[in-house]
Design an enzyme around this catalytic site. Structure first.
Site, PDB file in Angstrom:
ATOM      1  CE  LYS A 112      -4.156  -1.890   0.481  1.00  0.00           C
ATOM      2  NZ  LYS A 112      -4.752  -2.583  -0.748  1.00  0.00           N
ATOM      3  CE  LYS A 195      -6.495 -12.556  -8.182  1.00  0.00           C
ATOM      4  NZ  LYS A 195      -6.418 -12.698  -6.807  1.00  0.00           N
ATOM      5  CE  LYS A 198     -14.089  -2.304  -7.853  1.00  0.00           C
ATOM      6  NZ  LYS A 198     -13.631  -1.739  -6.559  1.00  0.00           N
TER       7      LYS A 198
END
Ligand code: TRP
Length: 330
Positions: A112, A195, A198
């Site tokens: 992050k 894969k 979103k």
């Protein structure tokens, strides 16, 4: 039946086929075999500063989708994390013994920081303590999560053991990762590799209309077909077969596999069939999602029922923890 199964659900984003065929189908099965707590992790989502309207609508959407997919609020405890503020008290208490160094070493934190160097807030740093609080507040023992959450689970064990050691008690049990009973199928994307996700922009959502699903499937990458019999499949073709194995009857898969092996496959036909089988699986869920989203009373009742059950369990833990720590009546 003694085991307590718990998992947090990210509150952002609609469910896609990969989510459904992966964890969610397992949650639905588990609620019949274990005492289960499932909650929508809306406190966690605050690390990215959503606006109030978006926050509310995504929690509502996720709740409706999980209900539509088969979580039964009478069988499991399904709640919204922020309806159980006892979680926050345990989070604060655990933070007193969570060290900056170990939190900074967490892989998800480092990722992050790299992705958003301008938003390295304390909530992000202490994400693992909040997750530990989620788990320990119900003294859950089995946590069905994927590989990406293993380090967080390991930290939960560290915090639980540390608490026991500091106070000389044997209060918290170590939570363990819980293997899914149903086969975990990794659903690939339709864009050739990787894969379904979103952020990858290659997902089929449970709320997609049949027309949207057909369009997405027809656009999947293929080629002009094999020229030699019984050749291995390139990844983007194998992906189509993998999705088909997850949504279509075995005969259908075999039919196209035989055509592939004899170099007679027409990918347009295969994709048409695949699209119809995905529509058959998702259309009933999509209808239920719409119906639930329109039924505010029902959503309200489900959330209230979940909060009541979750708070009863959480309040018991907090009372015991307070006593152990030394917060006692004068
Ligand atoms: N961190 C989890 C995820 O990103 C969500 C989550 C929050 C969770 N609290 C949890 C999962 C407690 C299991 C247990 O998917």
């Amino acid at each position: 039946m003694d085991d307590i199964v718990l998992s947090g659900i990210r509150s952002t984003g609609k469910l896609h086929l990969g989510n459904y065929l992966g964890a969610l189908k397992n949650f639905v099965a588990m609620q019949h075999e274990h005492r289960c707590y499932f909650f929508i992790a809306d406190y966690h989502s605050l690390t990215t500063h959503p606006n109030p309207a978006d926050l509310h609508s995504s929690v509502r959407q996720v709740l409706a989708e999980y209900l539509a997919a088969g979580l039964d609020p009478d069988r499991c405890t399904l709640y919204v994390q922020s309806d159980v503020p006892e979680t926050v008290e345990l989070y604060l208490l655990l933070n007193m013994n969570a060290y900056k160094g170990e939190l900074e070493r967490c892989t998800s934190f480092k990722d992050k920081v790299r992705q958003n160097p301008d938003n390295v807030n304390a909530g992000l740093l202490t994400y693992p303590t909040l997750m530990a609080a989620d788990i320990l507040i119900h003294r859950a023992t089995k946590i069905p999560v994927g590989k990406d959450q293993e380090q967080h689970l390991e930290m939960t064990r560290t915090f639980a053991n540390r608490f026991n050691r500091i106070y000389g008690v044997d209060y918290f049990t170590e939570p363990k990762a819980f293997a899914f009973t149903q086969k975990l199928v990794k659903i690939p994307g339709l864009d050739g590799s990787g894969k379904m996700g979103k952020s990858e922009g290659n997902a089929i959502y449970l709320t997609d209309t049949p027309e949207a699903i057909r369009k997405k499937v027809m656009k999947a990458l293929t080629d002009s077909g094999p020229t030699q019999p019984n050749q291995p499949k390139p990844e983007y073709i194998q992906n189509l077969f993998t999705i088909m194995e997850a949504v279509s009857p075995p005969d259908t898969v075999k039919h196209f596999d035989d055509l592939y092996n004899s170099c007679q496959i027409r990918y347009g036909n295969m994709k048409k069939q695949l699209a119809e089988d995905i529509v058959a699986l998702t259309a009933p869920m999509r209808e239920r999602i719409d119906a639930i989203m329109a039924d505010t009373d029902y959503l309200h009742r489900v959330a209230a029922q979940g909060a009541e059950k979750a708070r009863a369990s959480a309040a018991k833990t907090i009372a015991e923890v307070r006593e152990i720590i030394g917060f006692r009546p004068m």
